[in-house]
Design a protein around this motif. Sequence first.
Motif, PDB file in Angstrom:
ATOM      1  N   ASP A  49       3.418  -5.061  90.591  1.00 38.55           N
ATOM      2  CA  ASP A  49       2.032  -5.996  90.249  1.00 38.55           C
ATOM      3  C   ASP A  49       1.732  -7.835  89.900  1.00 38.55           C
ATOM      4  O   ASP A  49       1.241  -8.483  90.086  1.00 38.55           O
ATOM      5  CB  ASP A  49       0.692  -5.076  89.860  1.00 38.55           C
ATOM      6  N   SER A  53       1.866 -10.518  92.783  1.00 39.52           N
ATOM      7  CA  SER A  53       0.901 -11.485  92.248  1.00 39.52           C
ATOM      8  C   SER A  53       1.470 -12.588  92.637  1.00 39.52           C
ATOM      9  O   SER A  53       1.064 -14.186  93.210  1.00 39.52           O
ATOM     10  CB  SER A  53       0.019 -11.146  91.458  1.00 39.52           C
ATOM     11  N   LYS A  57       1.151 -16.291  94.613  1.00 35.43           N
ATOM     12  CA  LYS A  57       0.717 -17.568  94.566  1.00 35.43           C
ATOM     13  C   LYS A  57       1.498 -18.558  94.879  1.00 35.43           C
ATOM     14  O   LYS A  57       0.838 -19.974  95.314  1.00 35.43           O
ATOM     15  CB  LYS A  57       0.379 -17.195  92.904  1.00 35.43           C
TER      16      LYS A  57
END
Length: 464
Positions: A49, A53, A57
């Motif tokens: 995770d 992410s 980003k």
Amino acid sequence: MVPSNLGEEMSTEVALPPEWEDDERMDFLFSDFKESRDVSTTDWDSKMDFWTSLILKICRSRGTVYVNLQELNKIFQRKGIMPLGLATVIQCMARCGKIQRESEFAANVDCGWVSWGVGLLLVKPLKWTFSTLLGSSGVTLKELFVVIELVKEKAAELLGVYRSSPVANHSLLSFQELRTLSSHVCVDESTLCMALLQLQREKQVTVSLHGGEKIVKFSQPGQNHVSPVSDVDLGIYQLQRSERLLEERVEALGLEAEKYKEEARVLLREGKKSQALRCLRSRKRVEKKADHLYAQLENVKEILDKIANSQTDKLVIQAYQAGVSALRLSLKDVTVEGAESLVDQIQELCDTPDEVNQILAGGALNSTDADTDGLEDELRFLLENSSLDEPSTLPEVPSHPLTPVRESGSFCDDLLSALPSVPQSHFNITDDELDKERSRITLADTGLQQKYRTSPVKRAEPAQ
């Protein structure tokens, strides 16, 4: 093929999370994944995770939709150490459908896009077999992957930019015009191609090649999907391109005429009259050419206006046709005879309460009228016979007091003495007048008896 600015964009300084300074935490995140997720599910998911992410980003902040292992290793290098599990992260993201190979993404849309030649240098055909998918082969360092979530975002932004631009009413756009229009949304040509591929997958865009020029057609507001490029679209596109070229040429000739005018003014100040005259002749020639081109430009604009009006008329006619069809369906079971019958029934129903009210009110009024008529007849009779109530002709009542009765003498003498004196004069009444008076009294008595007989008021019986 790696986009020309991918390395430059992603090698610049990026905003890293605060835990990047935590050595213990980063040692865990930089370590490789276990061979099996079942060994430590919590650690595996936590690490996956974090990197997933962070990759999304970084790409979103840079405006790119591409990632590859080589550039990710360069971006996330820390104290000379590169993360060991990024290849596993890319493979996992691909299996979850978050990213796709560039060639695989294009193959899912249309093979005709290979003919574009816009940077998608696909050596092999775009029909991939299972042996080339992730899971059966490793991830190479320079292999490009497309982030699906970011591509969808770019596609939506690109469609919004087009529909809010001054050229939104143009049915077709050239690829270079669209590239200029979307320069602030798509950082490079490859990103624009991926956004267009996504829009074509959503049936919002169609791209074709005409005369060696790439042409893009967007869906118009209110359309569920874009229509194919037609001959009318191509004709309008040629006229619009001619319009732009003529406008540019007229503007350039105008600047050239001004230039000749300024040169003539300078030469005249220097006393070079002949050269100044040549400049003025050149200026006149340029202005004449500009006027000719301007007339052609006006003709092109007039044709485009007529085409636009015809399109509007077509939409109006289609709306009328739809309205007529809807009206015909809505009036399918309605006829003039039926409407007249319905109105008659409504009128009858409205008249019934009025008739009932008149009947109910009429009975009370008639009884009142009957009583009133009887009373008026009785009043009329009383007025006609009012003379009967007048006093009859009698002798005057004596005004002098009676003589008190004396104690001596007889009763008869006293009574006689109390009566008035008998008049000595004779009445001046003839026999005929007496007969008339007697007849009048008889008729009055008869009328009075008739009155009592016809009067509705019941008279009381005389006392016995």
